[in-house]
Design a protein around this motif. Sequence first.
Motif, short mmCIF file in Angstrom:
data_model
loop_
_atom_site.label_atom_id
_atom_site.label_comp_id
_atom_site.label_asym_id
_atom_site.label_seq_id
_atom_site.Cartn_x
_atom_site.Cartn_y
_atom_site.Cartn_z
N GLN A 85 -10.23 -11.18 21.12
CA GLN A 85 -11.15 -12.09 20.53
C GLN A 85 -10.04 -12.59 18.70
OE1 GLN A 85 -15.32 -13.51 22.11
NE2 GLN A 85 -14.93 -11.68 20.79
N SER A 86 -9.45 -10.93 18.22
CA SER A 86 -8.73 -10.83 16.90
C SER A 86 -7.49 -11.25 17.31
CB SER A 86 -8.76 -9.68 16.43
OG SER A 86 -7.97 -8.39 17.79
N PRO A 88 -3.91 -13.58 17.42
CA PRO A 88 -3.22 -15.23 17.04
C PRO A 88 -4.08 -16.84 18.52
CG PRO A 88 -1.66 -14.00 17.79
CD PRO A 88 -3.21 -13.00 17.86
N SER A 91 -7.75 -17.08 17.52
CA SER A 91 -7.64 -17.14 16.62
C SER A 91 -7.15 -19.12 16.09
CB SER A 91 -7.23 -16.74 15.67
OG SER A 91 -7.64 -15.51 15.69
N SER A 92 -6.54 -19.60 17.03
CA SER A 92 -5.58 -20.77 17.03
C SER A 92 -6.54 -21.55 17.31
CB SER A 92 -4.86 -20.75 17.89
OG SER A 92 -4.48 -20.55 19.21
N PRO A 97 -15.92 -16.48 17.40
CA PRO A 97 -15.94 -14.85 18.67
C PRO A 97 -17.30 -14.74 19.25
CG PRO A 97 -15.31 -14.13 15.91
CD PRO A 97 -15.68 -15.48 16.34
#
Length: 475
Positions: A85-86, A88, A91-92, A97
Motif C-alpha cells: 500500500q505504500s 507507487p 498510490s497510482s 489504504p
Amino acid sequence: MLDALTIGKRIRSLRTQRGMTLDDLGAAIGRAASQVSVLENGKREPKVSDLQTVAKALSVPLAELLSAEAPSPRAAREIALERAQSGPLFSSLGLAPVPVRKSLGDEAIEVILGLHAELERLHRERAATPEDARRANTELRRQMRRQNNYFPELEAEARRLLAAVGHAGGPLSQRTASDLAAHLGFTLHYVPDLPDSTRSVSDLAHHRIYLPVSRGGDPRGALLRALAGQVLGAKEPTDYDQFLLQRVETNYLAAALMIPEDDAVPFLLQARDRRELSVEDLRDAYAVTYETAGHRFTNLATQHLGIPVHFLKTHETGTILKAYENDDAQFPTDVLGAVEGQLVCRQWSARQVFDIADRFSPYNQYTDKPNGTYWCSSSIQSTSRGDYSVSVGTPFAHVKWFRGRDTTHRRTSGCPDPACCRRPPQGLADRWTGRTFPSPRLQSSLLAAVPSESFTGVDRTEVYAFLEQHAPSGE
C-alpha cells in the motif's frame, strides 16, 4: 540497512508477549508512548543505540530485534500489506489504504495481496516497453555512478579466473581466452550461421559455445562475454532491470579479463605520475579496442587514481549510444532522465571529432560549459553500421594528469539551453520559417513493439533450430 517495518513488528510482538503497554515500554526507555508507537509502526528508521535500549528493556539480545524474519505469519502478512500500500503502484490507483488493524482478517489481507500481485504482473507486462527500458537504464547508471563504475566482486572474479589458467600478466591472448573456456568446461565452435539476434549461443546441455566466424574486430570479446555470463550464473532475465544489469556485469568481467586490474593500475599510476595518462596507451598496451580501453579506464580512474571522468559513445548523427559520468558532465536527458538516444551538443568533442581530417590520432578539446570547463579526448571507430566517436573526459581541475592537455581546441557550449545548437539562428529562422517542409526519416524505434515472447529480442525459434542443427550426432 535496517528494516524499520519488520523491527517495529518484532518490538510490538515482544512487548505484548510481556504484557507491557506503550506507556510501560516508553517509561522503560525514556521515551513518550507516541514515540514508541511510531517505532512499532515502522514510520522512521531506528538508530542502533535506540534499539539497544529497547532490547535491554525487553530482555532480549539486539540480534533478535534485527532479525529479518517477521515475528509471526500474521505479522508477515501485515508487513506485506503495508509495503504494497505504500508502493507507487497502489498510490497510482488513488485509493485510500486499508488500515492494518486486528479486526482485518487474514483472508481479507490475502485477497488484497493477491489482487495487488496480479496488478503488478499486468503492469510489468504492459510496461515492457522502450520507456520501461529507459527507466531501468537510468537507475542502473545512477547505481554505477554511486560506486564509481567499479565492481570489486567482479575484479576479484577476474583475478581468480586468470590465476586458474596461469595468466602471468599483460595482454590476454586469444589462446589464453580459449584455455579459459576449456577450464570452465566449454568447447568453442565458430559458425557462419549464428542467429542474427544473438552475439553468441551457449549450449549448456553439451557445454558448447557457438561464436560467429570473425569478420573483423576483437574475437575475444564475444567469447569472454559468453564465458562471463556462465561464470556469473546469468539466467533468462524477467525484466529490463535484470537484462541491463547482466549486460553491464558480463561486459565488465570480460573487460577485467582483457585488462587485468593488477597490471593496469600500476600502468595507469606510472602514467599519471608522468602526467601522460591516455586511453590510447591503455588500448595499445593490452591490444584491445579504444572503446574497451575507454570503458576500462572509467572502471579504474576514480577508484585508484582519484579522477572523476565521463564516457560517451556517440553515433555520427550525434546520437548517444552509451554514457557514464561521475564528474557532473551534464549529459542531455529526456523527461525520464535517460541519456541514450539523446543528441550531444554540437560543440562537444564527441561531435567535433567527425569534422577532423586526421582520424588516426585522438582529438582533444576543452569545452566551456555552464557548470565549468571540461577536457575531453575523442577517437572514431568505423563499423558496418556507421562511424562512432568514443570520448573520455574529465573536469579542468584534473586535466593536468592527461596527455593532450596542451590542445588549443576550445569550444563553448550553452546546452541544455536550446539557443546553443538546437534552435536555429534568428536570421535563418526568419528567412525559412514557413517556407520549407522537410520529410523526416522515421526512427523505427519510436513505433517498434517489444516482442511479446522475449523482450530481449532473441528469436528463440531460430536459436533452438540452430542448436538442434549443431548438436552432437547420436542424440
